[in-house]
Design a protein around this motif. Structure first.
Motif, PDB file in Angstrom:
ATOM      1  N   SER A   1      10.163   8.566  -0.264  1.00 32.95           N
ATOM      2  CA  SER A   1       9.136   7.603   0.127  1.00 32.95           C
ATOM      3  C   SER A   1       8.568   6.864  -1.084  1.00 32.95           C
ATOM      4  N   VAL A   2       7.979   5.709  -0.777  1.00 31.93           N
ATOM      5  CA  VAL A   2       7.298   4.887  -1.767  1.00 31.93           C
ATOM      6  C   VAL A   2       5.963   4.485  -1.166  1.00 31.93           C
ATOM      7  N   THR A   3       4.910   4.597  -1.955  1.00 27.42           N
ATOM      8  CA  THR A   3       3.598   4.122  -1.540  1.00 27.42           C
ATOM      9  C   THR A   3       3.181   3.007  -2.469  1.00 27.42           C
ATOM     10  N   VAL A   4       2.808   1.866  -1.881  1.00 26.92           N
ATOM     11  CA  VAL A   4       2.317   0.732  -2.648  1.00 26.92           C
ATOM     12  C   VAL A   4       0.839   0.575  -2.326  1.00 26.92           C
ATOM     13  N   TRP A   5       0.000   0.737  -3.333  1.00 27.19           N
ATOM     14  CA  TRP A   5      -1.436   0.492  -3.201  1.00 27.19           C
ATOM     15  C   TRP A   5      -1.662  -0.971  -3.541  1.00 27.19           C
ATOM     16  N   VAL A   6      -2.181  -1.727  -2.597  1.00 26.38           N
ATOM     17  CA  VAL A   6      -2.419  -3.156  -2.769  1.00 26.38           C
ATOM     18  C   VAL A   6      -3.893  -3.356  -3.095  1.00 26.38           C
ATOM     19  N   ASN A   7      -4.180  -4.005  -4.203  1.00 25.51           N
ATOM     20  CA  ASN A   7      -5.562  -4.208  -4.625  1.00 25.51           C
ATOM     21  C   ASN A   7      -6.089  -5.590  -4.264  1.00 25.51           C
ATOM     22  N   GLY A   8      -5.370  -6.307  -3.411  1.00 28.49           N
ATOM     23  CA  GLY A   8      -5.850  -7.576  -2.887  1.00 28.49           C
ATOM     24  C   GLY A   8      -6.587  -7.353  -1.580  1.00 28.49           C
ATOM     25  N   ASN A   9      -7.008  -8.436  -0.955  1.00 34.39           N
ATOM     26  CA  ASN A   9      -7.759  -8.311   0.287  1.00 34.39           C
ATOM     27  C   ASN A   9      -6.863  -8.312   1.511  1.00 34.39           C
ATOM     28  N   CYS A  10      -5.549  -8.487   1.341  1.00 32.09           N
ATOM     29  CA  CYS A  10      -4.592  -8.482   2.435  1.00 32.09           C
ATOM     30  C   CYS A  10      -3.196  -8.389   1.828  1.00 32.09           C
TER      31      CYS A  10
END
Length: 103
Positions: free
Chosen positions: A69-78
């Motif tokens: 698995s890969v988890t991408v944490w997005v630090n934008g608003n969408c």
């Protein structure tokens, strides 16, 4: 028009098995099949294009990889998720700027 910055992250699965992709903080989960490449796009919520960061300041993404698995944490608003040809897979927020928008 996008206020702030827009960034893209390419994710490719060069393995022989599907990878589970989780996009946080929305907890949206997808299956990235072998030989697929997807693009995660996000937009900075700050007018100056800065990012809050996850572990470090001013970082638009944090990527955590495990064997299946890969988890991408997005630090934008969408975020937008599309394939390598630009076909939309998902968007986390209907108020997200149009996928083709960039600053």
């Amino acid at each position: 028009m996008v206020t702030g910055g827009t960034v893209r992250l390419l994710l490719s699965n060069g393995g022989e098995a599907a990878l589970e992709l989780t996009v946080e903080p929305w907890a949206d989960t997808y299956q990235l099949l072998p030989k697929q490449t997807w693009v995660v796009v996000t937009h900075s919520p700050a007018a100056d294009g800065s990012w809050s960061g996850t572990l470090r300041g001013d970082e638009p993404f944090q990527v955590d990889h495990r064997p299946e698995s890969v988890t991408v944490w997005v630090n934008g608003n969408c975020f937008h998720l599309s394939d390598a040809e630009g076909n939309e897979i998902d968007a986390a927020d209907w108020q997200c700027p149009a996928q083709g928008s960039a600053s």
